[in-house]
Design an enzyme around this catalytic site. Sequence first.
Site, mmCIF file in Angstrom:
data_model
loop_
_atom_site.group_PDB
_atom_site.id
_atom_site.type_symbol
_atom_site.label_atom_id
_atom_site.label_comp_id
_atom_site.label_asym_id
_atom_site.label_seq_id
_atom_site.Cartn_x
_atom_site.Cartn_y
_atom_site.Cartn_z
ATOM 1 N N CYS A 286 0.595 -1.305 0.172
ATOM 2 C CA CYS A 286 0.325 0.668 -0.116
ATOM 3 C C CYS A 286 1.066 0.930 0.037
ATOM 4 O O CYS A 286 0.240 1.967 -0.773
ATOM 5 C CB CYS A 286 -0.913 0.089 1.700
ATOM 6 S SG CYS A 286 0.069 -0.196 2.535
ATOM 7 N N HIS B 73 -1.455 1.047 7.156
ATOM 8 C CA HIS B 73 -2.141 1.268 5.889
ATOM 9 C C HIS B 73 -2.024 2.392 5.633
ATOM 10 O O HIS B 73 -1.952 3.764 6.407
ATOM 11 C CB HIS B 73 -3.943 0.692 5.742
ATOM 12 C CG HIS B 73 -3.731 0.421 4.300
ATOM 13 N ND1 HIS B 73 -3.522 -0.489 3.809
ATOM 14 C CD2 HIS B 73 -4.891 1.214 4.046
ATOM 15 C CE1 HIS B 73 -4.607 0.216 2.408
ATOM 16 N NE2 HIS B 73 -4.996 1.032 2.872
#
Length: 1253
Positions: free
Chosen positions: A63, A318
């Site tokens: 990510c 994330h």
Amino acid sequence: MPYFFLRALLSFTMFGDLFEEDYSTVSDYQYGREKKLKTKGLEPPAPREFTNLSGIRNQGGTCYLNSLLQTLHFTPEFREALFSLGPEELGSFEDKDKPDAKVRIIPLQLQRLFAQLLLLDQDAASTADLTDSFGWTSNEEMRQHDVQELNRILFSALETSLVGTSGHDLINRLYHGTVVNQVVCKECKNVSEKQEDFLDLTVAVKNVSSLEDALWNMYVEEEVFDCDNLYHCGTCDKLVKAAKSAKLRKLPPFLTVSLLRFNFDFVKRERYKETSCYTFPLRINFKPFCEQSDTDDLEYVYELFSVIIHKGGCYGGHYHVYIKDVDHLGNWQFQEEKSKPGMNLKDLQNEEEIDDDPLIILKAILLQEESNLIPVDQLGQKLLKKIGMSWNKKYRKQYGPLRKFLQLHSQIFLLSPDESTVSLLKNGSLQAESHFPRSDQHIFKTLTSESPGLNDGTSCPHWFDINDSKVQPIKEKDIERQFQGKESAYMLFYRKSQLQRPPEARANPRYGVPCHLLNEMDAANIELQTKRAECDSIDNNFDLHLHLGPHYHFLNGALHPVVSQAESTWDLTFDKRKTLGDLRQSIFQLLEFWEGDMVLSVAKLVPAGLHVYQMLDGDDLTLCELEIADGEDLFVWNGVEVGGIQIPTGSDCEPLLLNVLHLATSSEGEKCQQLVESPHVFPSNAEVGAVLTALAVPVGVLFINTTDPAGEENWVAIPKEDLKKTFRQQGLRDRSSVLVQDSSDDNSLLLKQGKWFTGMNEVNWLQVQNLCELGSEEKQVKISATVNTVVFDIRIKAIKELKLMKELAENSCLRPIDRNGKLLCPVPDSYTLKEAELKMGSSLGLCPGKAPTSSQLFLFFTVGSDVQPGTEMEIIVEETMSVRDCLQLMLGKSGLPGDRWHLRKMDWCYEAGEPLCEEDATLRELMICSGDTLLLIEGKLPPPGFLKVPLWWYQPGGSPGHWKNHQDQRNGAPSPGGVWRAAATQGAPGDLHGEVSLRYLGDLEISEEATVAELKSQAMTLFSSSGFVIPSPAFLRAWTVERKRLGRLLRINRQQLRDYKLGRKTEICLEPLQEEENLGPQDVVLRTRMRLPGERAYAPCVDLVWDTARGWTAGSLRQRVAHFCSLPMEKIEIAKYFPEKFEWLPISSWNQQFTKRKKKKKQDNLQGAPYYLKDGDTIGIKNVLLEDDGDFSTDADDLGRGTPRRPSSQDALRERSRDLGCGATTPGRPRAPEASLSIHVRSFRKHEADAPA
């Protein structure tokens, strides 16, 4: 492979034929149909969603990479500069494998990825090829890294890749800036300055409230040198007062700001994330932070266009990114109508309320449809397109699922019977507008009108949230939510406000893309469309089984093929979106012989045969609307009769196949004392009494088989008044059993008061398969029996019914077959089914060979411990046979020579258990039973009460690689003198980062009652042949070897080996000592190493004996180490080494002191978490008088962990904030070591001379 297919495949593998049934007693027509699993190939990616922007798929932990790549992609100047480099400079993919070709693979992969993000019609692109060009493995793709670190490494890799091309200065031109550090002497005014380059500005977050404040602290405020902190001026040649400051000298077109959100708490000794409020502007003027000049102020104005956001803590999380669409490439449809002219504040407030009312939005969407009819799935998509959020995300929590909401408002919405489509009722559409208050009618008309062009020239760039594959529109005010909290901004990207994009680039994704990539993307889009069309065809096509009426006849209450099923059934693949009329026309074209009317009816294969249910009507309806399923059976007929017989249709008269039990009738017409079973078919709506009529029993009683709560089967009589009930009302189903008692039948075989009297519930059948490999027409038969039936009778009856030779009666046996198809132990002929523990309905195999007698055992055996299916051998032996004789018999049957073998019994988890040591004992005495599996294992067992112990010698300085000559002890004894090297562990003497080198001496057979000292003495007899000289056993230390690592220390010389509970697989390692040693029961041996001052290394290992009689506390250990090193206790620091992790864990009394301040006396125990201290552990010692930096690691540790080099002084602030190089960890929260990030690039330096000036 799709998930549903995996589940189906897994279920088939696990259960096999568990649910298969045999209906051969009904008819030759096969019941049911084998459903074909439709397996799809790899489905093409989904097309782009309403935003018309493409995301990037996450490879598991990428990510951070996706967020940075999207930022670079939405930097048009960077993207187009990369596109300007053609194949003549970068090379081509076709030449990448040629040895002399200079292909710059990373820029090529970036070009292709950007082209896919611009032009390829897919919801998310893949970075697999790009990360392959980085040299990353699958482990790297699954591991998360820091995006700020990636930004620097990726730019460095690009600079290296573009050396010798016209893009050699791409990164420098767009991102490089300079900072000047100045020191001004207060006396002579001399200015000393130093210029530094930067790719990104790293600014502090701790104790700062905004980006402007951080920049002010860095580039406006001065540091004054005075008093005790004077500056040496080179001009004045003396210490003077001075002022130090820093200024931005050159600003790049694109300015990257990295926020230092991660810090290290030196008190709590743990990392943490700064989550306090930290604001940053959408537009900022950098002039106050730059050197004074006459440049226009607009040159210093920058606009925010990307925010990379980190959600989570300092040990994981994330990344996603907020992007400003500078070129208007996407469709931003998030409440766009609010900005239309002519709408006042009251209208905007009313529209906010309408957004919260799904009824208004859904009506508005349906009114836009021509027929006010739309599939429910498309309604959800249009709702997402209209308001920018899905139903589940915005309304589900309050209103429930969409279909349920439509059902609850049935006065407005009309759902189709299968709930696949929805429309507005006629009065609902007329009342739709009047339903709203007058103040809302204007907005309702706005919602129902067509949306204007979203990429018109008057609109300003909009923001999107790109979260890997998902792209959603957002508003500018949403950025404020990223000022603070667990989910907050981590990197900021600004662009000069004076950078203007050409008009032809607006809303034109093809702008600047080279022709070869345009052609590649166009071809890829055509291929995607073709694949989607194929998948769409597969998704919408289903198989229909057409049963042709002229090929069937009505028999025994159901339809059956006249000839064969193959000739009576046609398979047809058809599009379920077509209508029933289209299907009828297609069948007419297939069946050229058909004359007259054609009626299509839904049919179903039931145990009795084929049954027809409802007739299909409505030629204008699609097959989906008619709820026709994949694999549906359709009966094609005239709708009246089949073969001249009018057939019953519908679910009410569905035929039931019942097993009817009654007493057999002899040839003379007399009743026999034997029950027979015969199948009978009855309509579900027929009366139960029809069973008596079918058997021509004028007066009788019917019993049905039921199961009580305890699981026992009973026969219950049906009351006379219930004989008028239908089969369905009585609860009878297919394969139900019904017992018929004639009034003249013998009551001894029947029931009294609903209870079984003579064990009729034991009446059932066994299935016998012919496994004698003899020719026979019959492969299997069902034999009726009771639990008291003798196995011999079943075997003889099976031989007769299978029509086999009579000789088999003397030389055959019955063997149960388990669900995996394995033949189990034969059943003795003299056993009853109850004694043999055989359940009714079991499968038996009729096999050649006699069954074992009551005094014999049937055993399975195999060679080795790795038992593979089909490798087991069988043998019949007397239960009084000894283990030795059984072993010899099995060796002879296996063809194995020699006497160095022993037997082990396979345990319940199918692994080799304990050996059968008592070779003179009988199999019965050792409780060996028929059906057990014995394993033939190589190696002779020691006598009872003795251990056979492999001995190893610790060999200092063993050469690497010798251990490969060592044969695994489990596969056979190693040759004496063999050497292997095991990884260094706790208990591993020698080099800290090296390996434990052990030399194999041989096997020692010793009594379990011998002491450790006697073990050492007997081992010394092996030393002479190996060249080792040991004065006495006291100069040896004994360790167990566990998994090729040194394990427990056998510390007490006079203790017996039996007390240590050494198993038969134990190995012993002997370590030579420089002096005699006699350890007590509470003495612990530790390997201590003194750290060398000024070096990241340690002195050689020295053993320390620590008496733990006073407890396993940190204070006691520190006191012992301090005394051992002749240093004050407060002047040393100690740490335990974990070689598997290449980490040092400091040992201090901090926890104990902390609890004392709370007035709670708590003693820490080093035997427990997190230290788990034991014999052989390595303890590092540091003299804080000479070195006080808290670092115990060595360069070898950094190499083992894969961490980068120690930070330089220029990076101290950044590295301290992010704590990437800190070796301390919280004792209660051990963390895995962080791995460095790298991108592998080929060298193109020899082309540097070709670079343009």
